[in-house]
Design a protein around this motif. Structure first.
Motif, PDB file in Angstrom:
ATOM      1  N   TRP A 254       0.849  -1.190   0.000  1.00  0.00           N
ATOM      2  CA  TRP A 254       0.000   0.000   0.000  1.00  0.00           C
ATOM      3  C   TRP A 254       0.889   1.246   0.000  1.00  0.00           C
ATOM      4  O   TRP A 254       1.887   1.297   0.726  1.00  0.00           O
ATOM      5  CB  TRP A 254      -0.893  -0.025   1.241  1.00  0.00           C
ATOM      6  CG  TRP A 254      -2.028   0.940   1.227  1.00  0.00           C
ATOM      7  CD1 TRP A 254      -2.480   1.683   0.183  1.00  0.00           C
ATOM      8  CD2 TRP A 254      -2.863   1.273   2.347  1.00  0.00           C
ATOM      9  NE1 TRP A 254      -3.556   2.457   0.566  1.00  0.00           N
ATOM     10  CE2 TRP A 254      -3.807   2.224   1.886  1.00  0.00           C
ATOM     11  CE3 TRP A 254      -2.905   0.855   3.679  1.00  0.00           C
ATOM     12  CZ2 TRP A 254      -4.781   2.776   2.712  1.00  0.00           C
ATOM     13  CZ3 TRP A 254      -3.871   1.396   4.506  1.00  0.00           C
ATOM     14  CH2 TRP A 254      -4.797   2.338   4.024  1.00  0.00           C
ATOM     15  N   HIS A 255       0.548   2.236  -0.820  1.00  0.00           N
ATOM     16  CA  HIS A 255       1.274   3.497  -0.975  1.00  0.00           C
ATOM     17  C   HIS A 255       2.557   3.355  -1.798  1.00  0.00           C
ATOM     18  O   HIS A 255       3.281   4.344  -1.965  1.00  0.00           O
ATOM     19  CB  HIS A 255       1.636   4.125   0.385  1.00  0.00           C
ATOM     20  CG  HIS A 255       0.482   4.313   1.304  1.00  0.00           C
ATOM     21  ND1 HIS A 255      -0.636   5.037   0.944  1.00  0.00           N
ATOM     22  CD2 HIS A 255       0.254   3.873   2.576  1.00  0.00           C
ATOM     23  CE1 HIS A 255      -1.500   5.039   1.958  1.00  0.00           C
ATOM     24  NE2 HIS A 255      -0.994   4.334   2.945  1.00  0.00           N
ATOM     25  N   MET A 256       2.852   2.192  -2.314  1.00  0.00           N
ATOM     26  CA  MET A 256       4.058   2.010  -3.111  1.00  0.00           C
ATOM     27  C   MET A 256       3.732   2.132  -4.601  1.00  0.00           C
ATOM     28  O   MET A 256       2.634   1.829  -5.036  1.00  0.00           O
ATOM     29  CB  MET A 256       4.707   0.658  -2.806  1.00  0.00           C
ATOM     30  CG  MET A 256       5.190   0.522  -1.383  1.00  0.00           C
ATOM     31  SD  MET A 256       5.848  -1.122  -0.962  1.00  0.00           S
ATOM     32  CE  MET A 256       7.447  -1.074  -1.773  1.00  0.00           C
ATOM     33  N   GLY A 257       4.718   2.583  -5.374  1.00  0.00           N
ATOM     34  CA  GLY A 257       4.565   2.660  -6.819  1.00  0.00           C
ATOM     35  C   GLY A 257       4.040   3.980  -7.337  1.00  0.00           C
ATOM     36  O   GLY A 257       3.893   4.146  -8.550  1.00  0.00           O
ATOM     37  N   ASP A 258       3.774   4.928  -6.459  1.00  0.00           N
ATOM     38  CA  ASP A 258       3.167   6.191  -6.886  1.00  0.00           C
ATOM     39  C   ASP A 258       4.193   7.281  -7.219  1.00  0.00           C
ATOM     40  O   ASP A 258       3.883   8.203  -7.964  1.00  0.00           O
ATOM     41  CB  ASP A 258       2.225   6.719  -5.802  1.00  0.00           C
ATOM     42  CG  ASP A 258       0.967   5.866  -5.660  1.00  0.00           C
ATOM     43  OD1 ASP A 258       0.589   5.223  -6.641  1.00  0.00           O
ATOM     44  OD2 ASP A 258       0.391   5.848  -4.554  1.00  0.00           O
TER      45      ASP A 258
ATOM     46  N   ALA B  30      -2.927  -4.802  -4.552  1.00  0.00           N
ATOM     47  CA  ALA B  30      -4.343  -4.660  -4.892  1.00  0.00           C
ATOM     48  C   ALA B  30      -4.487  -3.702  -6.055  1.00  0.00           C
ATOM     49  O   ALA B  30      -3.648  -2.811  -6.241  1.00  0.00           O
ATOM     50  CB  ALA B  30      -5.139  -4.128  -3.695  1.00  0.00           C
ATOM     51  N   GLU B  31      -5.567  -3.862  -6.808  1.00  0.00           N
ATOM     52  CA  GLU B  31      -5.786  -2.938  -7.917  1.00  0.00           C
ATOM     53  C   GLU B  31      -6.063  -1.526  -7.423  1.00  0.00           C
ATOM     54  O   GLU B  31      -5.792  -0.547  -8.134  1.00  0.00           O
ATOM     55  CB  GLU B  31      -6.911  -3.423  -8.835  1.00  0.00           C
ATOM     56  CG  GLU B  31      -8.299  -3.506  -8.213  1.00  0.00           C
ATOM     57  CD  GLU B  31      -9.369  -3.861  -9.253  1.00  0.00           C
ATOM     58  OE1 GLU B  31      -9.122  -3.692 -10.456  1.00  0.00           O
ATOM     59  OE2 GLU B  31     -10.461  -4.312  -8.840  1.00  0.00           O
ATOM     60  N   VAL B  32      -6.573  -1.374  -6.216  1.00  0.00           N
ATOM     61  CA  VAL B  32      -6.862  -0.044  -5.685  1.00  0.00           C
ATOM     62  C   VAL B  32      -5.594   0.726  -5.318  1.00  0.00           C
ATOM     63  O   VAL B  32      -5.605   1.950  -5.295  1.00  0.00           O
ATOM     64  CB  VAL B  32      -7.784  -0.139  -4.441  1.00  0.00           C
ATOM     65  CG1 VAL B  32      -7.061  -0.759  -3.259  1.00  0.00           C
ATOM     66  CG2 VAL B  32      -8.325   1.238  -4.056  1.00  0.00           C
TER      67      VAL B  32
ATOM     68  N   GLU C 227       0.803  -2.791  -8.209  1.00  0.00           N
ATOM     69  CA  GLU C 227       0.942  -4.053  -8.932  1.00  0.00           C
ATOM     70  C   GLU C 227       2.052  -3.956  -9.978  1.00  0.00           C
ATOM     71  O   GLU C 227       2.847  -4.890 -10.144  1.00  0.00           O
ATOM     72  CB  GLU C 227      -0.381  -4.428  -9.599  1.00  0.00           C
ATOM     73  CG  GLU C 227      -1.467  -4.832  -8.615  1.00  0.00           C
ATOM     74  CD  GLU C 227      -2.783  -5.147  -9.299  1.00  0.00           C
ATOM     75  OE1 GLU C 227      -3.481  -6.065  -8.836  1.00  0.00           O
ATOM     76  OE2 GLU C 227      -3.122  -4.465 -10.284  1.00  0.00           O
ATOM     77  N   THR C 228       2.115  -2.837 -10.673  1.00  0.00           N
ATOM     78  CA  THR C 228       3.169  -2.641 -11.673  1.00  0.00           C
ATOM     79  C   THR C 228       4.546  -2.659 -11.026  1.00  0.00           C
ATOM     80  O   THR C 228       5.495  -3.274 -11.546  1.00  0.00           O
ATOM     81  CB  THR C 228       2.955  -1.312 -12.413  1.00  0.00           C
ATOM     82  OG1 THR C 228       1.689  -1.349 -13.085  1.00  0.00           O
ATOM     83  CG2 THR C 228       4.048  -1.080 -13.446  1.00  0.00           C
ATOM     84  N   LEU C 229       4.669  -2.015  -9.864  1.00  0.00           N
ATOM     85  CA  LEU C 229       5.940  -2.014  -9.134  1.00  0.00           C
ATOM     86  C   LEU C 229       6.333  -3.427  -8.726  1.00  0.00           C
ATOM     87  O   LEU C 229       7.487  -3.841  -8.887  1.00  0.00           O
ATOM     88  CB  LEU C 229       5.832  -1.120  -7.902  1.00  0.00           C
ATOM     89  CG  LEU C 229       7.123  -1.055  -7.073  1.00  0.00           C
ATOM     90  CD1 LEU C 229       8.055   0.001  -7.622  1.00  0.00           C
ATOM     91  CD2 LEU C 229       6.836  -0.788  -5.598  1.00  0.00           C
ATOM     92  N   VAL C 230       5.368  -4.178  -8.190  1.00  0.00           N
ATOM     93  CA  VAL C 230       5.653  -5.563  -7.789  1.00  0.00           C
ATOM     94  C   VAL C 230       6.111  -6.369  -9.008  1.00  0.00           C
ATOM     95  O   VAL C 230       7.058  -7.161  -8.922  1.00  0.00           O
ATOM     96  CB  VAL C 230       4.411  -6.207  -7.143  1.00  0.00           C
ATOM     97  CG1 VAL C 230       4.639  -7.708  -6.933  1.00  0.00           C
ATOM     98  CG2 VAL C 230       4.091  -5.540  -5.813  1.00  0.00           C
ATOM     99  N   GLY C 231       5.459  -6.153 -10.140  1.00  0.00           N
ATOM    100  CA  GLY C 231       5.855  -6.853 -11.355  1.00  0.00           C
ATOM    101  C   GLY C 231       7.314  -6.622 -11.709  1.00  0.00           C
ATOM    102  O   GLY C 231       8.026  -7.545 -12.130  1.00  0.00           O
ATOM    103  N   LYS C 232       7.764  -5.390 -11.525  1.00  0.00           N
ATOM    104  CA  LYS C 232       9.173  -5.082 -11.790  1.00  0.00           C
ATOM    105  C   LYS C 232      10.088  -5.744 -10.764  1.00  0.00           C
ATOM    106  O   LYS C 232      11.157  -6.271 -11.106  1.00  0.00           O
ATOM    107  CB  LYS C 232       9.385  -3.573 -11.768  1.00  0.00           C
ATOM    108  CG  LYS C 232       8.692  -2.825 -12.885  1.00  0.00           C
ATOM    109  CD  LYS C 232       8.886  -1.314 -12.741  1.00  0.00           C
ATOM    110  CE  LYS C 232       8.160  -0.546 -13.839  1.00  0.00           C
ATOM    111  NZ  LYS C 232       8.326   0.935 -13.685  1.00  0.00           N
ATOM    112  N   ALA C 233       9.662  -5.728  -9.506  1.00  0.00           N
ATOM    113  CA  ALA C 233      10.504  -6.251  -8.433  1.00  0.00           C
ATOM    114  C   ALA C 233      10.706  -7.759  -8.518  1.00  0.00           C
ATOM    115  O   ALA C 233      11.768  -8.276  -8.153  1.00  0.00           O
ATOM    116  CB  ALA C 233       9.908  -5.877  -7.071  1.00  0.00           C
TER     117      ALA C 233
END
Length: 281
Positions: A18-22, A48-50, A57-63
């Motif tokens: 939560w709060h990551m990727g922004d 989560a999509e929210v 989710e995009t950040l996690v995909g990169k990680a």
């Protein structure tokens, strides 16, 4: 310290996002923190999509790109208004695309909305049958919600319930926590360290907690996380964008409390004595 999610053994400390990727300026540090956690044995990554409308989710995909998918346990959550027979498959595909994977280990209904719960369960079961999710669960469900869920066809396939739980939010201990223990449905605790003490509890300045942490040679936040994990069927997903804090979170799983230490904490932060509304943030 291990927990079981959908018959898979995982470290009791996972990673929240939560709060990551922004903020692009923080992306490297956030990816480094997630990768440090994975390397240290934390398999569970919750998103989560929210969260940033898909940014997390995009950040996690990169990680997770450098890692073997089978070594990870990915959780994402669907908006209530996307939890219908028509919309859930589309939302799931969008989440999978952002994560860069072809399946989720666990897919959760983020909170209850207007879509009938039976329709959501059917859609989740269809997603499971398709192979795009391994298991499904819910989030922010209280006892009455869980009882209603289990009365539905396939409702007993619910693999977890993710709820707010920390030393400053103990309400689930009165009924939901024991109910889920009896039903053998794990609790995934979000904000287990009260968002780094940003929820107004002032844990960092509490003399009782400071004394306990000093005696155990740990930080206040490690103490708070270890306290949450003292429950045998609770898995926690603290969020941090700092690699050092990530490793400290994982180390917190090794901290154990004596009965007298738990009694001291209870005296300072009492357990609930009556039903409370389910806390959410």
């Amino acid at each position: 310290m291990k927990r079981t999610l959908n018959k898979q053994s995982v470290l009791a400390v996972g990673m929240g996002t939560w709060h990551m990727g922004d903020d692009p300026a923080k992306e490297k540090a956030e990816i480094d923190a997630l990768q440090a956690g994975i390397k240290a044995g934390a398999a569970v990554i919750d998103t989560a999509e929210v969260y940033g409308e898909g940014n997390a989710e995009t950040l996690v995909g990169k990680a997770i790109q450098p890692f073997t998918r089978g070594d990870l346990y990915l959780i994402s959550k669907v908006y209530p208004w996307n939890a219908s027979a028509d919309e859930l498959p589309k939302a799931l595909d969008r989440s999978l695309a952002r994560l860069g994977t072809d399946y989720l280990d666990l897919y959760l209904l983020h909170w209850r909305g207007d879509v009938p719960l039976a329709e959501t369960v059917d859609a989740l079961e269809a997603a499971k049958a398709s192979g795009k999710i391994r298991a499904w669960g819910v989030s922010n469900f209280d006892v009455a919600d869980m009882e209603e869920l289990l009365r539905l066809e396939n409702g007993d396939q619910c693999a977890a319930n993710q709820v707010l739980y920390n030393l400053g939010a103990r309400g689930i201990e009165y009924d939901l926590l024991p109910w889920q223990a009896e039903a053998e449905i794990p609790v995934i605790a979000y904000s287990p360290i009260a968002q780094g003490d940003r929820l107004g509890h002032h844990f960092k300045n509490d003399e009782v907690l400071k004394e306990l942490a000093e005696a155990k040679g740990c930080t206040i936040f490690q103490l708070l996380l270890a306290w949450t994990l003292r429950q045998p069927h609770v898995l926690a997903i603290p969020q941090t964008s700092d690699s050092l804090h990530m490793l400290q979170n994982i180390e917190a799983a090794k901290i154990v409390f004596s009965k007298s230490e738990l009694a001291t904490i209870d005296a300072r932060f009492p357990e609930p004595t009556k039903k409370q509304p389910l806390a959410m943030i």
